[in-house]
Design a protein around this motif. Structure first.
Motif, PDB file in Angstrom:
ATOM      1  N   ALA A   1      11.724  -4.611  16.130  1.00 15.29           N
ATOM      2  CA  ALA A   1      10.905  -5.395  17.071  1.00 15.29           C
ATOM      3  C   ALA A   1      11.364  -6.856  17.070  1.00 15.29           C
ATOM      4  N   ARG A   2      11.648  -7.383  15.883  1.00 17.16           N
ATOM      5  CA  ARG A   2      12.077  -8.782  15.762  1.00 17.16           C
ATOM      6  C   ARG A   2      13.397  -9.005  16.480  1.00 17.16           C
ATOM      7  N   GLU A   3      14.383  -8.135  16.243  1.00 11.84           N
ATOM      8  CA  GLU A   3      15.707  -8.370  16.837  1.00 11.84           C
ATOM      9  C   GLU A   3      15.678  -8.203  18.352  1.00 11.84           C
ATOM     10  N   ARG A   4      14.673  -7.499  18.874  1.00 12.59           N
ATOM     11  CA  ARG A   4      14.562  -7.308  20.328  1.00 12.59           C
ATOM     12  C   ARG A   4      13.530  -8.232  20.961  1.00 12.59           C
ATOM     13  N   GLY A   5      12.893  -9.070  20.158  1.00 13.82           N
ATOM     14  CA  GLY A   5      11.883  -9.997  20.686  1.00 13.82           C
ATOM     15  C   GLY A   5      10.650  -9.285  21.214  1.00 13.82           C
ATOM     16  N   LEU A   6      10.324  -8.106  20.637  1.00  9.93           N
ATOM     17  CA  LEU A   6       9.163  -7.345  21.114  1.00  9.93           C
ATOM     18  C   LEU A   6       7.909  -7.719  20.325  1.00  9.93           C
ATOM     19  N   PRO A   7       6.760  -7.689  20.990  1.00 10.39           N
ATOM     20  CA  PRO A   7       5.519  -7.968  20.259  1.00 10.39           C
ATOM     21  C   PRO A   7       5.122  -6.818  19.346  1.00 10.39           C
ATOM     22  N   VAL A   8       4.438  -7.175  18.263  1.00  9.09           N
ATOM     23  CA  VAL A   8       3.888  -6.186  17.329  1.00  9.09           C
ATOM     24  C   VAL A   8       2.382  -6.415  17.255  1.00  9.09           C
ATOM     25  N   VAL A   9       1.619  -5.392  17.593  1.00 10.54           N
ATOM     26  CA  VAL A   9       0.167  -5.476  17.422  1.00 10.54           C
ATOM     27  C   VAL A   9      -0.118  -4.950  16.019  1.00 10.54           C
ATOM     28  N   MET A  10      -0.575  -5.858  15.152  1.00 15.89           N
ATOM     29  CA  MET A  10      -0.678  -5.535  13.727  1.00 15.89           C
ATOM     30  C   MET A  10      -2.140  -5.358  13.324  1.00 15.89           C
ATOM     31  N   LEU A  11      -2.458  -4.133  12.933  1.00 14.58           N
ATOM     32  CA  LEU A  11      -3.821  -3.846  12.485  1.00 14.58           C
ATOM     33  C   LEU A  11      -3.999  -4.423  11.081  1.00 14.58           C
ATOM     34  N   GLN A  12      -4.984  -5.306  10.948  1.00 13.86           N
ATOM     35  CA  GLN A  12      -5.190  -5.985   9.665  1.00 13.86           C
ATOM     36  C   GLN A  12      -5.819  -5.040   8.648  1.00 13.86           C
ATOM     37  N   ARG A  13      -5.607  -5.336   7.397  1.00 13.77           N
ATOM     38  CA  ARG A  13      -6.083  -4.457   6.329  1.00 13.77           C
ATOM     39  C   ARG A  13      -7.598  -4.507   6.177  1.00 13.77           C
ATOM     40  N   PRO A  14      -8.189  -3.394   5.799  1.00 14.34           N
ATOM     41  CA  PRO A  14      -9.607  -3.425   5.435  1.00 14.34           C
ATOM     42  C   PRO A  14      -9.775  -4.161   4.103  1.00 14.34           C
ATOM     43  N   SER A  15     -10.980  -4.665   3.848  1.00 15.45           N
ATOM     44  CA  SER A  15     -11.185  -5.317   2.550  1.00 15.45           C
ATOM     45  C   SER A  15     -11.344  -4.235   1.483  1.00 15.45           C
ATOM     46  N   LEU A  16     -10.848  -4.538   0.304  1.00  8.25           N
ATOM     47  CA  LEU A  16     -10.842  -3.559  -0.788  1.00  8.25           C
ATOM     48  C   LEU A  16     -11.677  -4.104  -1.948  1.00  8.25           C
ATOM     49  N   PRO A  17     -12.279  -3.228  -2.731  1.00  6.48           N
ATOM     50  CA  PRO A  17     -13.178  -3.684  -3.801  1.00  6.48           C
ATOM     51  C   PRO A  17     -12.424  -4.287  -4.979  1.00  6.48           C
ATOM     52  N   GLN A  18     -13.154  -5.093  -5.745  1.00  4.40           N
ATOM     53  CA  GLN A  18     -12.578  -5.643  -6.984  1.00  4.40           C
ATOM     54  C   GLN A  18     -12.538  -4.551  -8.039  1.00  4.40           C
ATOM     55  N   VAL A  19     -11.501  -4.589  -8.841  1.00  2.00           N
ATOM     56  CA  VAL A  19     -11.370  -3.613  -9.934  1.00  2.00           C
ATOM     57  C   VAL A  19     -10.985  -4.371 -11.209  1.00  2.00           C
ATOM     58  N   GLU A  20     -10.944  -3.661 -12.341  1.00  2.27           N
ATOM     59  CA  GLU A  20     -10.649  -4.325 -13.629  1.00  2.27           C
ATOM     60  C   GLU A  20      -9.288  -5.008 -13.619  1.00  2.27           C
ATOM     61  N   ARG A  21      -8.283  -4.259 -13.143  1.00  3.20           N
ATOM     62  CA  ARG A  21      -6.931  -4.849 -13.093  1.00  3.20           C
ATOM     63  C   ARG A  21      -6.283  -4.455 -11.785  1.00  3.20           C
ATOM     64  N   GLU A  22      -5.622  -5.453 -11.178  1.00  4.41           N
ATOM     65  CA  GLU A  22      -4.935  -5.204  -9.914  1.00  4.41           C
ATOM     66  C   GLU A  22      -3.453  -5.501 -10.110  1.00  4.41           C
ATOM     67  N   PHE A  23      -2.587  -4.626  -9.604  1.00  6.21           N
ATOM     68  CA  PHE A  23      -1.130  -4.791  -9.728  1.00  6.21           C
ATOM     69  C   PHE A  23      -0.551  -4.821  -8.324  1.00  6.21           C
ATOM     70  N   THR A  24       0.424  -5.699  -8.104  1.00  5.61           N
ATOM     71  CA  THR A  24       1.041  -5.731  -6.772  1.00  5.61           C
ATOM     72  C   THR A  24       2.380  -4.997  -6.774  1.00  5.61           C
ATOM     73  N   ASP A  25       2.887  -4.656  -7.956  1.00 10.98           N
ATOM     74  CA  ASP A  25       4.124  -3.877  -7.971  1.00 10.98           C
ATOM     75  C   ASP A  25       4.021  -2.764  -9.004  1.00 10.98           C
ATOM     76  N   MET A  26       4.755  -1.698  -8.707  1.00 12.66           N
ATOM     77  CA  MET A  26       4.652  -0.485  -9.505  1.00 12.66           C
ATOM     78  C   MET A  26       5.158  -0.703 -10.933  1.00 12.66           C
ATOM     79  N   ALA A  27       6.203  -1.532 -11.104  1.00 12.27           N
ATOM     80  CA  ALA A  27       6.778  -1.735 -12.438  1.00 12.27           C
ATOM     81  C   ALA A  27       5.725  -2.306 -13.389  1.00 12.27           C
TER      82      ALA A  27
END
Ligand code: NAP
Length: 243
Positions: free
Chosen positions: A204-230
């Protein structure tokens, strides 16, 4: 380490599941393929809400819930956090970072189906990559539009929609070819994050096309949150080695 209940539905969850021994449980909603080659136990299908999940946690003596569901599987994440509070069993979550627009991106935010429909109204060939939801709206395709819908589920087809059953990861060249073939003029995406389905955004970027981006739902707090699998795998290893 006492038993882990791993809530899956993502590629990362499957990678984690491959490292779990038989006393742990990998749980899937049943929307996609069920791997048959895992050492850990695999269960498929809903628990029956928060109470059902809490009952499962107690009955199976689960010691840790690991929520590695898709970022849009918000109900399952909410149920996991609520069942964790009910049972006092800790919940960790793997929450991959959302995609961010760059200077050459033309992204328009959407929050629900109605706002997506409004955003794509000026276009002729929308390419939907939200999953199965647009299949419920085939009778609402505006005259003058032909939709391309890519999702996991095979579907009989429709006069004004091309329905493609496919599962990522998707390559850059493959996405370029699909945009060409379908004459795509607007892309509709969930902000899933991750590399497996990112190539469509580059096209889409290389062709200059628009992207309609559905925003994320809110998620609950938990004891520990990780942003990467490692980091999550390291934390699980540390738990396993703990006396
Ligand atoms: P959801 O709305 O969060 O979950 C609906 C119900 O499905 C849950 O309440 C639960 O049923 C059951 N469920 C979900 N994940 C489960 C798991 N890992 N193990 C056991 N049961 C599970 O999520 P969704 O309906 O699956 O999907 C919502 C959005 O996420 C959609 O946009 C979909 O495309 C996207 N998504 C989901 C998955 C997936 O594997 N779930 C994968 C990729 C994308 P009970 O209440 O009966 O326990």
């Amino acid at each position: 380490m006492t038993g882990v209940l791993l809530l899956g539905g993502t590629g990362e969850a499957l990678t984690i599941a491959r490292r779990l021994s038989p006393e742990h449980v990998y749980s899937l909603a049943g929307l996609g393929r069920t791997p048959g080659d895992l050492v850990c136990r695999v269960r498929v299908g809903g628990f029956g809400g928060v109470e059902g999940l809490a009952a499962f946690i107690k009955a199976e003596s689960v010691g840790l819930i690991v929520d590695a569901t898709h970022p849009f599987a918000a109900q399952m994440s909410r149920h996991a956090a609520a069942a964790s509070a009910m049972t006092s069993v800790p919940c960790w979550a793997l929450r991959r970072a959302p995609w961010q627009p760059g200077p050459d991106d033309d992204w328009r935010s959407a929050f629900d189906f109605a706002s997506i429909m409004a955003a794509i109204a000026p276009y002729k060939h929308p390419f939907w990559t939200l999953g199965r939801e647009p299949l419920d709206h085939l009778d609402e395709i505006p005259s003058g539009q032909h939709w391309t819908i890519r999702c996991l589920d095979p579907h009989v087809g429709h006069a004004r929609a091309t329905i493609i059953a496919a599962r990522g990861p998707f390559s850059l060249d493959g996405e370029r070819a699909l945009f060409d073939q379908q004459d795509t003029d607007v892309l509709i995406s969930k902000n899933s994050g991750g590399a497996a389905t990112e190539a469509k955004l580059a096209v889409a970027r290389e062709r200059g096309l628009p992207v309609v981006m559905l925003q994320r739902p809110s998620l609950p707090q938990v004891e520990r949150e990780f942003t990467d699998m490692a980091s999550l795998l390291n934390a699980l290893d540390a738990l396993r080695k703990a006396p």
